[in-house]
Each structure stands twice: as structure tokens, then as C-alpha cells.
Enzyme design. Sequence first.
Site, PDB file in Angstrom:
ATOM      1  N   CYS A 162       0.819  -1.218   0.000  1.00 47.30           N
ATOM      2  CA  CYS A 162       0.000   0.000   0.000  1.00 47.30           C
ATOM      3  C   CYS A 162       0.854   1.270   0.000  1.00 47.30           C
ATOM      4  O   CYS A 162       1.870   1.341   0.689  1.00 47.30           O
ATOM      5  CB  CYS A 162      -0.890   0.046   1.218  1.00 47.30           C
ATOM      6  SG  CYS A 162      -1.955  -1.396   1.349  1.00 47.30           S
TER       7      CYS A 162
ATOM      8  N   ARG B  21       5.095   0.493  -5.828  1.00 49.33           N
ATOM      9  CA  ARG B  21       5.047  -0.374  -4.651  1.00 49.33           C
ATOM     10  C   ARG B  21       4.158  -1.591  -4.893  1.00 49.33           C
ATOM     11  O   ARG B  21       4.260  -2.578  -4.176  1.00 49.33           O
ATOM     12  CB  ARG B  21       4.527   0.413  -3.443  1.00 49.33           C
ATOM     13  CG  ARG B  21       5.437   1.558  -3.045  1.00 49.33           C
ATOM     14  CD  ARG B  21       4.786   2.424  -1.994  1.00 49.33           C
ATOM     15  NE  ARG B  21       4.682   1.752  -0.716  1.00 49.33           N
ATOM     16  CZ  ARG B  21       5.610   1.763   0.219  1.00 49.33           C
ATOM     17  NH1 ARG B  21       6.730   2.420   0.023  1.00 49.33           N
ATOM     18  NH2 ARG B  21       5.427   1.129   1.361  1.00 49.33           N
TER      19      ARG B  21
ATOM     20  N   TRP C 243      -2.902  -2.706  -1.770  1.00 49.18           N
ATOM     21  CA  TRP C 243      -2.520  -4.053  -2.179  1.00 49.18           C
ATOM     22  C   TRP C 243      -3.321  -4.974  -1.270  1.00 49.18           C
ATOM     23  O   TRP C 243      -3.097  -5.024  -0.061  1.00 49.18           O
ATOM     24  CB  TRP C 243      -1.016  -4.244  -1.979  1.00 49.18           C
ATOM     25  CG  TRP C 243      -0.465  -5.499  -2.576  1.00 49.18           C
ATOM     26  CD1 TRP C 243      -0.065  -5.687  -3.866  1.00 49.18           C
ATOM     27  CD2 TRP C 243      -0.256  -6.743  -1.900  1.00 49.18           C
ATOM     28  NE1 TRP C 243       0.377  -6.973  -4.037  1.00 49.18           N
ATOM     29  CE2 TRP C 243       0.272  -7.652  -2.853  1.00 49.18           C
ATOM     30  CE3 TRP C 243      -0.473  -7.190  -0.597  1.00 49.18           C
ATOM     31  CZ2 TRP C 243       0.597  -8.964  -2.544  1.00 49.18           C
ATOM     32  CZ3 TRP C 243      -0.155  -8.502  -0.278  1.00 49.18           C
ATOM     33  CH2 TRP C 243       0.375  -9.371  -1.249  1.00 49.18           C
TER      34      TRP C 243
ATOM     35  N   ASN D  57      -1.873   1.215   5.817  1.00 52.06           N
ATOM     36  CA  ASN D  57      -0.935   0.241   5.273  1.00 52.06           C
ATOM     37  C   ASN D  57      -0.551  -0.686   6.412  1.00 52.06           C
ATOM     38  O   ASN D  57      -0.186  -0.211   7.486  1.00 52.06           O
ATOM     39  CB  ASN D  57       0.309   0.960   4.730  1.00 52.06           C
ATOM     40  CG  ASN D  57       1.387  -0.026   4.286  1.00 52.06           C
ATOM     41  OD1 ASN D  57       1.104  -1.186   4.021  1.00 52.06           O
ATOM     42  ND2 ASN D  57       2.619   0.444   4.204  1.00 52.06           N
ATOM     43  N   GLY D  58      -0.661  -1.986   6.198  1.00 55.31           N
ATOM     44  CA  GLY D  58      -0.309  -2.945   7.241  1.00 55.31           C
ATOM     45  C   GLY D  58      -1.442  -3.924   7.455  1.00 55.31           C
ATOM     46  O   GLY D  58      -2.348  -4.045   6.622  1.00 55.31           O
TER      47      GLY D  58
ATOM     48  N   GLU E 273      19.155 -16.289  -8.698  1.00 56.30           N
ATOM     49  CA  GLU E 273      18.623 -14.953  -9.032  1.00 56.30           C
ATOM     50  C   GLU E 273      18.080 -14.941 -10.469  1.00 56.30           C
ATOM     51  O   GLU E 273      17.031 -14.347 -10.736  1.00 56.30           O
ATOM     52  CB  GLU E 273      19.735 -13.900  -8.837  1.00 56.30           C
ATOM     53  CG  GLU E 273      19.433 -12.504  -9.335  1.00 56.30           C
ATOM     54  CD  GLU E 273      18.266 -11.811  -8.643  1.00 56.30           C
ATOM     55  OE1 GLU E 273      17.664 -12.385  -7.731  1.00 56.30           O
ATOM     56  OE2 GLU E 273      17.924 -10.692  -9.060  1.00 56.30           O
TER      57      GLU E 273
ATOM     58  N   LYS F  65      14.212 -13.975 -11.322  1.00 56.18           N
ATOM     59  CA  LYS F  65      13.846 -12.898 -12.255  1.00 56.18           C
ATOM     60  C   LYS F  65      12.859 -13.426 -13.303  1.00 56.18           C
ATOM     61  O   LYS F  65      11.876 -12.772 -13.641  1.00 56.18           O
ATOM     62  CB  LYS F  65      15.084 -12.334 -12.977  1.00 56.18           C
ATOM     63  CG  LYS F  65      15.967 -11.460 -12.152  1.00 56.18           C
ATOM     64  CD  LYS F  65      15.484 -10.038 -11.965  1.00 56.18           C
ATOM     65  CE  LYS F  65      14.800  -9.808 -10.667  1.00 56.18           C
ATOM     66  NZ  LYS F  65      15.504  -9.775  -9.444  1.00 56.18           N
TER      67      LYS F  65
ATOM     68  N   GLU G  18       9.328 -14.118 -11.770  1.00 53.19           N
ATOM     69  CA  GLU G  18       8.501 -12.960 -11.408  1.00 53.19           C
ATOM     70  C   GLU G  18       8.122 -12.107 -12.625  1.00 53.19           C
ATOM     71  O   GLU G  18       7.058 -11.501 -12.641  1.00 53.19           O
ATOM     72  CB  GLU G  18       9.114 -12.119 -10.293  1.00 53.19           C
ATOM     73  CG  GLU G  18      10.424 -11.454 -10.565  1.00 53.19           C
ATOM     74  CD  GLU G  18      10.910 -10.635  -9.354  1.00 53.19           C
ATOM     75  OE1 GLU G  18      12.100 -10.334  -9.319  1.00 53.19           O
ATOM     76  OE2 GLU G  18      10.113 -10.307  -8.460  1.00 53.19           O
TER      77      GLU G  18
ATOM     78  N   HIS H 262      22.482 -35.357  -8.264  1.00 54.96           N
ATOM     79  CA  HIS H 262      21.776 -35.804  -7.061  1.00 54.96           C
ATOM     80  C   HIS H 262      20.264 -35.643  -7.216  1.00 54.96           C
ATOM     81  O   HIS H 262      19.535 -35.720  -6.232  1.00 54.96           O
ATOM     82  CB  HIS H 262      22.285 -35.026  -5.845  1.00 54.96           C
ATOM     83  CG  HIS H 262      23.748 -35.221  -5.591  1.00 54.96           C
ATOM     84  ND1 HIS H 262      24.263 -36.349  -4.996  1.00 54.96           N
ATOM     85  CD2 HIS H 262      24.821 -34.460  -5.930  1.00 54.96           C
ATOM     86  CE1 HIS H 262      25.580 -36.265  -4.937  1.00 54.96           C
ATOM     87  NE2 HIS H 262      25.953 -35.117  -5.513  1.00 54.96           N
TER      88      HIS H 262
ATOM     89  N   LYS I 166       6.406  -4.058  -4.621  1.00 56.25           N
ATOM     90  CA  LYS I 166       7.825  -3.701  -4.570  1.00 56.25           C
ATOM     91  C   LYS I 166       8.400  -3.922  -3.176  1.00 56.25           C
ATOM     92  O   LYS I 166       9.488  -4.448  -3.024  1.00 56.25           O
ATOM     93  CB  LYS I 166       8.002  -2.234  -4.992  1.00 56.25           C
ATOM     94  CG  LYS I 166       9.444  -1.735  -4.940  1.00 56.25           C
ATOM     95  CD  LYS I 166      10.305  -2.440  -5.958  1.00 56.25           C
ATOM     96  CE  LYS I 166      11.743  -1.976  -5.922  1.00 56.25           C
ATOM     97  NZ  LYS I 166      12.630  -2.960  -6.599  1.00 56.25           N
TER      98      LYS I 166
HETATM   99  O1  M6R Z   1      13.156  -4.231  -0.330  1.00 54.30           O
HETATM  100  P1  M6R Z   1      13.846  -5.536  -0.121  1.00 54.30           P
HETATM  101  O2  M6R Z   1      15.205  -5.575  -0.732  1.00 54.30           O
HETATM  102  O3  M6R Z   1      13.865  -5.954   1.329  1.00 54.30           O
HETATM  103  O4  M6R Z   1      12.969  -6.615  -0.881  1.00 54.30           O
HETATM  104  C1  M6R Z   1      13.276  -7.975  -0.776  1.00 54.30           C
HETATM  105  C2  M6R Z   1      12.501  -8.772  -1.790  1.00 54.30           C
HETATM  106  O5  M6R Z   1      11.124  -8.628  -1.590  1.00 54.30           O
HETATM  107  C3  M6R Z   1      12.843  -8.360  -3.227  1.00 54.30           C
HETATM  108  O6  M6R Z   1      14.208  -8.491  -3.493  1.00 54.30           O
HETATM  109  C4  M6R Z   1      12.060  -9.213  -4.231  1.00 54.30           C
HETATM  110  O7  M6R Z   1      12.486 -10.542  -4.180  1.00 54.30           O
HETATM  111  C5  M6R Z   1      12.201  -8.627  -5.636  1.00 54.30           C
HETATM  112  N1  M6R Z   1      10.909  -8.536  -6.249  1.00 54.30           N
HETATM  113  C6  M6R Z   1      13.074  -9.434  -6.517  1.00 54.30           C
HETATM  114  O8  M6R Z   1      13.172  -8.910  -7.801  1.00 54.30           O
END
Ligand code: M6R
Length: 616
Positions: free
Chosen positions: A2, A27, A76, A102-103, A485, A489, A492, A508, A611
Amino acid sequence: MCGIVGYVGSNKTVDVLMGGLRRLEYRGYDSAGIAVIDSRGVLNTAKKAGKLSALVEELKARPINDGQTGIGHTRWATHGAPTNANSHPHLADNGRLALIHNGIIENFAPLKAELIAEGFSFESETDTEVAAVLLGREYQRVGDLAEAFRTIVARLDGAFTLLAVHQDQPGVVVGARRNSPLVIGLGEGENFLGSDVAAFVEYTRRAVAIGQDQIVTITADAVTVTDFDGHSVETEEFDIAWDASASEKGGWSSFMAKEVSEQPDAVANTLRGRITDGRVVVPELTEFGDDVLAGIRRIVIVACGTAAYAGQTAKYAIEKWAQVPVDVELSHEFRYRDPVLSADTLVISISQSGETMDTLMAVKYAMSLGAKAISICNTQGATIPRESDAVIYTHAGPEVAVASTKAFVAQITALYLFALHLARVRGSLPEAEQAAQVAELQAVPEKIATVLGVEDEVRQLARWMSDTRAVLFLGRHVGFPIALEGALKLKELAYIHAEGFAAGELKHGPIALIEPGQPVFVVVPSPRGSAHLHPKVVSNIQEIRARGARIIAIAEVGDAAVLPFADTVIHIPLAAPLFEPLLAVVPLQMFAMELARAKGLDVDQPRNLAKSVTVE
Ligand code: M6R
């Protein structure tokens, strides 16, 4: 998650709120709304499920009267689907009070039951409306928003930033904060509140972070901050280091494309001011205490998602250079077991946003057990650095795309600086070796710039592979977290099943996944720097190739050994082994982005994602 904005001043409030919400879009959200007290002192609201454009259309169809006081929100969804009714603001006190949140209010169910028993009714399924009704009931009793807030916060469990306006108090916005973010923007004859500085950076570069369990009241000319008991608290102003244009897309097709291209600067800016005469001296660490650092016996890194992979990558360098054992833990797993920590354990949190709730809770928990905590963070004034003993800011600039890219390379850079500073104070790395690593670090920005040149090649590959349903990623040593990673990527951004594996683990189990045509990205270690690992990874390539895998190798320029076995080779410049991840990750980021584009997907705001994850 949010986004929150509040405003009091003589600008057009609807425009200020909508502009703030637009800047907070990154966000992640699924509905939006605003509430404004108009010049006649009447509260007007507009809210709509969907993107901000839906709210814009709603405001065109049913314009609301403008005024000088208002709040705005992007939601959100947590409690209740993203519908118009569940969107914020929520009203109370016969439509005279509006509240945004927010929360998560964890005890909303018993509170709601209590209010229903008293005859109050609800229009939404949200936990937020409970807070609104509670606040409205209290306002009727005390006649003042800040005072009403002070009473109700004692009844709320969970994490929250709450902002409210009441039409009987025009010119006033009041906010309360526990664990969720809230920042004040100081203007001339106007003041702002925001989830982060992006909400108001267009209007002012002066900001104040609000601490835990505090209540803030803004008017056009004044800002008052108290604790939950009403005692005034000292606040500290800071200058926002980036201007509004830094968080604009400019001429780029997406924020992600822009941010991928900004990676050389993200690294260079993070190094700036932290290297003197070929030695790493991080002023923030010197202030924290070199004697404390020298006594550290164990390091625990806590982070989530991409930030955790930055931690996994840096573990190799910290252990090698500073010779301190490092454990990398997902924050949410760390917090809910009984980790063994002692006074000589250092906890390092990594968070781009500095607001990830799981990481914040892990840090607080570790500190409550007596550990010292250092934060690696990209966002000034965020909660995690404020709660920690020290912070090393990454200077990647605002990262708007949900998929983290430039923050990742900046996090590894900051952790390498930490490792070299620690190695220096512990005397664990000879001076000449330190200087050699510093030189490698300083060469990274230019090398990343070279890697960016593979863009066309990667785009072509992504187009060929746009029907792909699953992709595997292999890596070894520092290449392993890069494989993880690369897979994250792709998941997502392109919504494709993707898995990263340690190459040594292949036989394994994961090799059973290989069937003819299965694409596998392999992060190949350097044949020069990793002479012992390189042949093993080339053998892995041969093993999966023999079973029909289609190999895309990320290999250093001149690595002839992979050529006969790879369908595609993407070259990266020569670098010492520990620095290869900063280069190898770039084509993987680009590939995920290009594949998402080839599939016509929104690369900046992938479905279901936020975000910064500000709820547990
Ligand atoms: O703001 P932060 O670095 O704590 O966020 C951590 C993860 O939520 C963030 O890296 C998330 O995995 C990304 N969407 C990856 O691209």
C-alpha cells in the site's frame, strides 16, 4: 505494498495526491482512492478498484470538489478482494472522517464484533474499516483526531500506518505509525506525508522520518510528532539525495530497462567516498567501531528474495577475505525458530526498501537477543536502518521496477566493501591483496557497461524462446546464487517455471528434469580464476547436453572449452572469480525482461507482486 500520501497546503490537493499516488505505484497495488476536505469544509471521496487510470476516469466522470487537505491511497489487497468497497479511504463518524491504512490489524475480528454489538455497521471486508470506525467513535468522544488516535492505537495489534482527516478539522492530517513506513515532507506553507519520499519529492527535498509508535500531525505551517502517550519527540530532518527526475522513466520503455542500464552508476556511486589510497575505509563502519568489528566471531545475514541472493553471493567474499563464518538466512525463517546468537554475532540485514517486514522483524529479534545489527539499505530514512546500530547505504538511486536489478549489484558492492573493511581491521588480508581486490571492485562499473552491450543478442534469444514453459539455471560457487537470481527474475517477470541449482547437485536429482530441448542457462566459472571448478562445470554441461538440453552459457570472453557444447554463449569480460556475479547476473536480468516483453507482459509491475513487502 500500500502507498500512502497526505497533504495540507494551497496547491491543488487532488493533483498533489494523484501525483503522489502515481509515484507510489511502483510499490504494487490493485485499487486506489483519495479523500479531500473541500473549501466548504465537506469531505469528498473517490475510490476505485484497478489501476490509477480507473480512478482518473472516475474523477473525470464524477469530479470531487478540491480543497487544501487530503489523503490518498493505493491498496494491495490483504483482507478482502480488490473491489471498490474494499478500497481506501474508509469512512466513519457519519461520513465525516476518512482513514487510510498500510499494514495488517491482526485483532480486527474481535474489535469488529465489539463495534457491531454496539450497533456500528460495515461496508467492507477490510481490517482497515475497523480502525476507521474505532477512530470515529473515539473522535465523537474527544473531538480531536490526534487525541483520538492516541487512544485507539493502544487497542490495535499488528503493523500499521494510519492516516486520517476529519471534516471538523480542516487543514489537519494526522498519522500514526507502528512498524509500517511513514515519512514527512517539509514544504513552504505546505506539508506532506508519504509511505516514502517518492510521494512528495516533486515538491520538496526536505524530509523527516517518523519513528516507531509515533503520531504525527501536519498542518500547512506546522508538523508535530509525539509518541503514543502524547509526549513530544525529537525528529531529525534529512535531505532527499535524489530528485524527482531520478524516479521518472525518461525515454526508456520501462523502469526496469532504465534500471538495468543504470547498474554501472549504481556500483560506482556505492563505492564513492569509501576507498582511500587503495584501501577500503567505510566511514559508517569506522563510526560503528572497528574494535567491535575486530571482535566479531560470526555473521548472520538476513534478507528476502533478491536481497538474500546478494547475501549468498557476498558470503564467499566475506569468509575468504575476513575469515569470519557467515550464515545467510531468509528473514522469515530466521525469526520463527530459535536461532543461537551471542554478543559477538553480527547480524547484517539487506533490504533495498528498508521496509520489508520480515527483515525488520528479524533485525529487531536479533537485537533483542543482544546481537549488533548493520543494515545494507538503498532508501534513506527507512525503518530497518533506523532500527539498526549502523547502516551502509547503497547509492543505486530509486529503484521503481518491482524486479530488483541495480539494487542487487549495489548490495553486493556494499557487502564487498564491508568485507574488505572488516578484513583490514582484522588484519586477515595482506595489504597487496586488499589493493588487488579494490582495483577489481573499481573496474566493475566499466565491465558492467560492456556486458550491457549484449542486449541485442539476449533480446533475440528471448524472442526465440518466447514459448518456453520451463527454464533451468545452473551455477557453482558464486555462480550458484546467480543461478537462483536468474530463475527468480524469470519467474517474477515472465511467469515461467524456473529453477536454479548448484551445478554440483545436478546428479543428485535435478538431472531427471532434463529432456530434449530443455533450456538450461549455465553460469560458467572462469577457466583462469577457477581452474579447479571450470572443468567440472563443463562436464556438467556435457552431461545435460548428452540428454538433449539446450545450453545457454554465460562464460568469460575467450573460454573456448564451452564453445563445442553450448547452443549459445553470452560473453562477459574477464574478472576475478568473486567479481563475476556482478557481470553474469546482467544478461540473466535482461533475458527475463526481454522474455516478459516478448510475451507482452508488464515488466515493471508483474502480477500479484509488490515492490516492498510491508506485511508478514
Ligand atoms: O526491499 P527488499 O530488498 O527488502 O525486498 C526484498 C525482496 O522482496 C525483493 O528483493 C524481491 O524478491 C524482488 N521482487 C526481486 O526482484
